[in-house]
Each structure stands twice: as C-alpha cells, then as structure tokens.
Scaffold this motif. Structure first.
Motif, short mmCIF file in Angstrom:
data_model
loop_
_atom_site.label_atom_id
_atom_site.label_comp_id
_atom_site.label_asym_id
_atom_site.label_seq_id
_atom_site.Cartn_x
_atom_site.Cartn_y
_atom_site.Cartn_z
N PRO A 50 0.81 -1.23 0.00
CA PRO A 50 0.00 0.00 0.00
C PRO A 50 0.85 1.28 0.00
O PRO A 50 0.88 2.02 0.96
N LEU A 51 1.55 1.49 -1.11
CA LEU A 51 2.37 2.69 -1.28
C LEU A 51 1.99 3.37 -2.59
O LEU A 51 1.48 2.71 -3.50
N PRO A 52 2.27 4.66 -2.71
CA PRO A 52 2.00 5.33 -4.00
C PRO A 52 2.80 4.68 -5.13
O PRO A 52 3.96 4.30 -4.94
N GLY A 53 2.17 4.53 -6.27
CA GLY A 53 2.84 3.93 -7.43
C GLY A 53 2.67 2.44 -7.53
O GLY A 53 3.05 1.83 -8.53
N THR A 54 2.15 1.83 -6.48
CA THR A 54 1.83 0.40 -6.54
C THR A 54 0.31 0.31 -6.50
O THR A 54 -0.36 1.18 -5.96
N GLY A 55 -0.23 -0.70 -7.06
CA GLY A 55 -1.68 -0.85 -7.07
C GLY A 55 -2.13 -1.44 -8.38
O GLY A 55 -1.33 -1.85 -9.23
N VAL A 56 -3.43 -1.46 -8.57
CA VAL A 56 -4.01 -2.15 -9.71
C VAL A 56 -3.72 -1.43 -11.04
O VAL A 56 -3.60 -2.08 -12.07
N TYR A 57 -3.57 -0.12 -11.04
CA TYR A 57 -3.23 0.56 -12.29
C TYR A 57 -1.86 0.11 -12.78
O TYR A 57 -1.70 -0.33 -13.92
N ALA A 58 -0.88 0.19 -11.91
CA ALA A 58 0.48 -0.24 -12.28
C ALA A 58 0.52 -1.75 -12.50
O ALA A 58 1.20 -2.22 -13.43
N GLY A 59 -0.19 -2.50 -11.68
CA GLY A 59 -0.23 -3.96 -11.84
C GLY A 59 -0.87 -4.38 -13.15
O GLY A 59 -0.42 -5.33 -13.80
#
Length: 159
Positions: free
Chosen positions: A110-119
């Motif tokens: 749970p950090l900025p730049g990680t998540g479903v968009y980047a994934g």
C-alpha cells in the motif's frame, strides 16, 4: 460498532468508491476517507475493494482497444512510453522472477505507485494471461485493502 444501514446511500460512501476507482488513490484513499466520514466500516471495505477490482477490466479494455488509437498522437505516445517504462522498472524484476506472485506482491504493497493501475499495465506489458493477471491483481487489492482498513481502524482507536 456501527449497525449496517442499507436504507440509504451515504454520499461519503459514493465518494470513497470514486476514490477507489481513481488512479490518484485507489482503495488506499477510499477506505480511510469513507471510514473517517462515518460510513459503516464493513460496507466501506466491500464497496472500496469492489470499486478497486473494477479498475482491472477497465484498464484492460483501455490498453487493448483505446490505447492503439491514441498511440498515434505524439504526446500520448511519449506519456505511454514513460508510464510503461516506469511500470516495468518498478515491478519488472518481481514479475519476471515470480510471475503471478510478483503481481500479487506488487499490488499488495500500500504505497503510492503500486496498485491495480500499475499492476494492470505491468501484466499487459509482460503479456500475462488475463485470468491469471485478474486473479493476481484481485488478491493483491484484497490484501492491500485489508492492510489499509485495519490500519485506519487502529488509528481511530488511538484517537
């Protein structure tokens, strides 16, 4: 503990869902927003998690159908290349080494730049099977949402 009230749609719950769909926060922002606004914490978790899961099919549709038309524009192409390189740099080694688990771990943090968009972008760039990529992103979103949900509730106990 709050009683689950489904008799009305709390506007803050809707805003929390919109934050969870947004690339500027995802459920990492939607969950704390909804809880701090007084919406039912269980309903907030379910709605924000569900909204964040919806991002994957939306991103796949965008990447497969809309992206190919926009790539003809110079500004878009430069931006897309930048985002693609960033996604590969941030998650590339993990995904190449760990595959499915790499996406789960990358999306889960749970950090900025990680998540479903980047994934989603990383899964697309590394040509993962859609079902496998969807499952990996969903599992990662679940654990990320759970971490944020628990941290938010714990922070409210100390207040």
């Amino acid at each position: 503990m709050q009683v689950l009230n489904l008799g009305y749609l709390h506007i803050d719950l809707l805003i929390a869902a919109l934050w969870s769909l947004s690339p500027f926060g995802e459920a990492k922002v939607g969950i704390p927003y909804g809880i701090y606004q007084g919406a039912n914490e269980y309903l907030v978790f379910i709605v924000c998690f569900g909204a964040n899961v919806l991002v994957f099919p939306l991103m796949m549709f965008f990447l497969e159908y809309i992206n190919r038309h926009l790539i003809k524009w110079r500004f878009y192409k430069k931006s897309a290349v930048f985002v693609g390189q960033r996604a590969k740099k941030g998650s590339g080694k993990k995904i190449q080494r760990f595959g499915f688990l790499g996406i789960v771990l990358f999306v889960m943090i749970p950090l900025p730049g990680t998540g479903v968009y980047a994934g989603s972008i990383a899964a697309y760039l590394f040509r993962m099977k859609k079902r496998e990529a969807f499952a990996a992103n969903t599992i990662g979103i679940f654990f990320s949402s759970l971490i944020i949900w628990a941290a938010t509730l714990l922070s409210m106990e100390g207040a």
